[in-house]
Structure formats: C-alpha cells, structure tokens
Design an enzyme around this catalytic site. Sequence first.
Site, PDB file in Angstrom:
ATOM      1  N   CYS A   3      33.252  32.245  63.484  1.00 14.76           N
ATOM      2  CA  CYS A   3      32.409  33.278  63.256  1.00 14.76           C
ATOM      3  C   CYS A   3      32.137  34.156  64.399  1.00 14.76           C
ATOM      4  CB  CYS A   3      31.193  32.770  62.593  1.00 14.76           C
ATOM      5  SG  CYS A   3      31.313  31.830  61.286  1.00 14.76           S
ATOM      6  N   THR A  49      25.400  32.667  53.690  1.00 12.36           N
ATOM      7  CA  THR A  49      24.614  33.534  54.664  1.00 12.36           C
ATOM      8  C   THR A  49      23.561  34.240  53.531  1.00 12.36           C
ATOM      9  OG1 THR A  49      26.793  34.126  55.936  1.00 12.36           O
ATOM     10  CG2 THR A  49      25.097  35.700  56.014  1.00 12.36           C
ATOM     11  N   SER A  83      27.779  26.707  50.517  1.00 11.23           N
ATOM     12  CA  SER A  83      28.812  27.636  50.250  1.00 11.23           C
ATOM     13  C   SER A  83      29.970  27.402  49.551  1.00 11.23           C
ATOM     14  CB  SER A  83      29.232  28.576  51.546  1.00 11.23           C
ATOM     15  OG  SER A  83      29.855  29.660  51.258  1.00 11.23           O
ATOM     16  N   HIS A 109      33.174  28.599  49.621  1.00  9.30           N
ATOM     17  CA  HIS A 109      34.558  28.350  50.078  1.00  9.30           C
ATOM     18  C   HIS A 109      34.699  27.202  51.353  1.00  9.30           C
ATOM     19  CE1 HIS A 109      33.638  30.388  54.072  1.00  9.30           C
ATOM     20  NE2 HIS A 109      32.871  30.937  53.450  1.00  9.30           N
ATOM     21  N   GLN A 118      28.184  22.738  55.833  1.00 10.29           N
ATOM     22  CA  GLN A 118      29.264  21.768  56.317  1.00 10.29           C
ATOM     23  C   GLN A 118      29.280  20.365  55.633  1.00 10.29           C
ATOM     24  OE1 GLN A 118      31.929  22.415  58.043  1.00 10.29           O
ATOM     25  NE2 GLN A 118      31.616  24.508  58.577  1.00 10.29           N
ATOM     26  N   THR A 149      24.138  40.767  38.755  1.00  3.15           N
ATOM     27  CA  THR A 149      25.013  39.918  37.546  1.00  3.15           C
ATOM     28  C   THR A 149      25.941  38.932  38.421  1.00  3.15           C
ATOM     29  OG1 THR A 149      25.189  41.875  36.054  1.00  3.15           O
ATOM     30  CG2 THR A 149      26.941  40.305  35.938  1.00  3.15           C
ATOM     31  N   ASN A 159      28.953  23.444  62.439  1.00  2.00           N
ATOM     32  CA  ASN A 159      30.274  23.644  62.095  1.00  2.00           C
ATOM     33  C   ASN A 159      31.128  23.820  63.281  1.00  2.00           C
ATOM     34  OD1 ASN A 159      28.114  25.874  62.816  1.00  2.00           O
ATOM     35  ND2 ASN A 159      30.076  26.980  62.828  1.00  2.00           N
TER      36      ASN A 159
END
Length: 393
Positions: free
Chosen positions: A336, A84, A209, A211, A189, A250, A161
């Site tokens: 989502c 995102t 991403s 995860h 995906q 960071t 997705n």
Amino acid sequence: METLFIGKFPAMKKRIYLDYQATTPVDSRVFEVMKSHFCEHFGNPASRHEFGWEAENAIATARKQTADLIGAGAKEIIFTSGATESINLALKGIAEAYSGKHIITAMTEHKAVFDVCKTLEKRGFEITFLKPNRDGQISPKQVEEAVREDTFLISLMHANNEIGTIYPVAEFGKIAHKNDIIFHVDAAQTVGKIPVNVANMNVDLLSFSGHKIYAPKGVGALFVRRKNPRIRLAPQIHGGGHERGLRSGTLNVPGVIGLGKACEICAVEMQTEATRIAKLRKQLLDGILSNMEGVAINGTMENRLDGNLNLTFYGVDSETLILSMKEIAVSSGSACTSATIEPSHVLKALGLSNLQARSSLRLSIGRMTTADEIDFVTQQIENAVNRLRHRKH
Ligand SMILES: *Cc1c(COP(=O)(O)O)cnc(C)c1O
C-alpha cells in the site's frame, strides 16, 4: 525450472505469486457461484419483484455465511466495498456518534486506520499511537496505560499485514470493555486464516475484505455489535438507506455473493490450509537461512500468520532485488505504500533504519502456492542477492 507451470491458473504461467497479503486471486469455486449474478440473475435486491427477491435471497445467504465465519449474527454484518471503507465507517462513524476526545491506536496499523486517525486528529481528537517492541508486538499493559478518562475508542489490528504479527486482541478487548471504551479491530489479514470470533474477542466493530480471502476486489464487510453494548454509528454515505441505513447504495451483488462463498470455504478449510501453508513457510525460511548470510527476520516468529515472512537482506536494495527477479511477485515492505518510495512505517516502528527497511522483502504464501514454487523462489532469491551483493563491491 524456467517453464514452471502453475497448474490451476494458466494466466500465471511462469510467474510465481508470493504476495497473497496484498491480494489473492478469486477462487474458482467463488467465481462459479458469482457468475450467474451478472447477466441472468441481475436483480436489485431492493426491488419488489421476482428479480429483486432472487437477489435478496442470495444476499441473505451470503450474509449468513459471512456472519458465521466470525461468530456474529447476520444482522450485525454491513456489506461495504472493502476493508478501507469499513474502517472509515467504523472510526468516523463512532467519532461522530459518541462523545469523547481520545482514541488509542498503534504505529503499526495499516494506512487505512492510520490515515483515518490522522484525519480525526485534524478534526480535534487526540490520538495515542502505541509503539511496538522490537519484535513488532504490542502488549495489553501498553493499552491499559494509555487509557484516559476521555478515551472513547480503541482501534487495533488483529494481525499485521507486513510482519504478520498476531496481536492479543481478546486481551485488548477486555481492557476496552472494562473501561466502557468501544473496540474496533482491523481483521483484514486474519478473517478466514485464523479463528476470529467477535464474542470471545470482546470486539464491537470488525473490518475485513473480500480480496484477501479469494473473493473479488471491491467488496468487504463491517461487523457492528447489536447488543451488550448496541453500537451506534453515524453513516458516512447517505442515500437510499441500504444496510440498515449505515451504508446507502445498491450492493455489489455478485461481489457480496462471492464474499459469502469465500467465507464458507474458509470456515471448512482454514485448519488444513493453515497447516499446509505453515509447512511451506518453514521450507522457504529454512531454505533461505541455510544457504545465505546477512539475513534477518522482521517480527516475532511466535505469534505470526502462517503465510507471512518479512526479511532484511543486508547490503541489498529491495526494489532492485524485486526488479531482478522477474518471475517472482513479492512486496518490498507494504504494497500500500510502495507507490511512494517511503520506507515502511511498520519496519521503522520496529526500530529498523531507513537503509534496513529499504533492504526488506515481504513474502506471503497462500492457497495456490506449491512446494515447487517455494524451491524455485528460494533459489532465485539466493542467486539474485549474491549477484547484487557482488556487484556492489
Ligand atoms: C488490505 C488491508 C486493508 C485494506 O483493505 P481494502 O479491501 O484493500 O480496502 C486494511 N487493513 C489491512 C490490515 C489490510 O491488509
């Protein structure tokens, strides 16, 4: 079958997870390399001392592992908090750095792209949302026909997705580059599941991403092309100038290290894993179709992610169905949007009615799925659907 034990993950005892497209567990090999970077090697990679250098080196390794998986150079990887954020940086960053008025995207995009485009629309940009065919596919011809004199950006996903459709992004990329248009791809995906190569695909920016590929939540990456052409971006987060000034703050050091390791594992195991998962999906689909009536497949079976199934069970409300299968974790439409009761915008774009969209399930298979689990799920779905259909009449 009641006490089915899922070997590697004691926490998942008696529960079956078939929602790998929403998120994945962290692979134990990934967790292993992350561990020491919490309490022991906890340095800030920006610090000029031993602790900092240690972290900096580990980040450099992760950057190379991540870049290698997609055929990029290490300097072309910007670490973020997830797809995102990568998408927001890519789309808003381009919209602010380049001139032009028109953007091309699709009705089938993830909300992370869809809603950023809606926001840009409010800022005065004009957006074309391409409509998929009944199978969920979008053709290069549609993209070509949407191109205008003032089009400066095309953003299209690599695979969907919800319905798993894989799009011809290399063809889209050719059209973009022929017309001097910047091309962004949401590959959340596909990275780690099917080959992704930013050079062959004519991609300028690519978001993904951690995860979704067995790394933790809260880490992701954006590929930003450095030559032919060199892409400029307006940063969206300002501060210490980290990540080449494009994303201050960071880094999530353990997360980034986990992402790197996850990418390395995917590079090695992608092929065998895809074959294994494709077999499990066939088992699931054959099992459901051979025992049940009134089931329709959403999306093409031709260019489709191996782990994805999206099915409509006529006469059954999918939320009720999910609640009646307590041991099984699956998704109704998109995870989502399941916080709201809106029917899936993707299924509706395919031409499904509200009722059909509300009768649909997404089942997604992943690294830890076993053949026993698939058998169990097939049976549970059949029982639950039959029960609910009879209750109605
Ligand atoms: C999961 C997903 C995203 C969002 O990723 P986050 O890391 O959760 O921000 C974006 N696009 C697609 C296609 C996804 O599947």
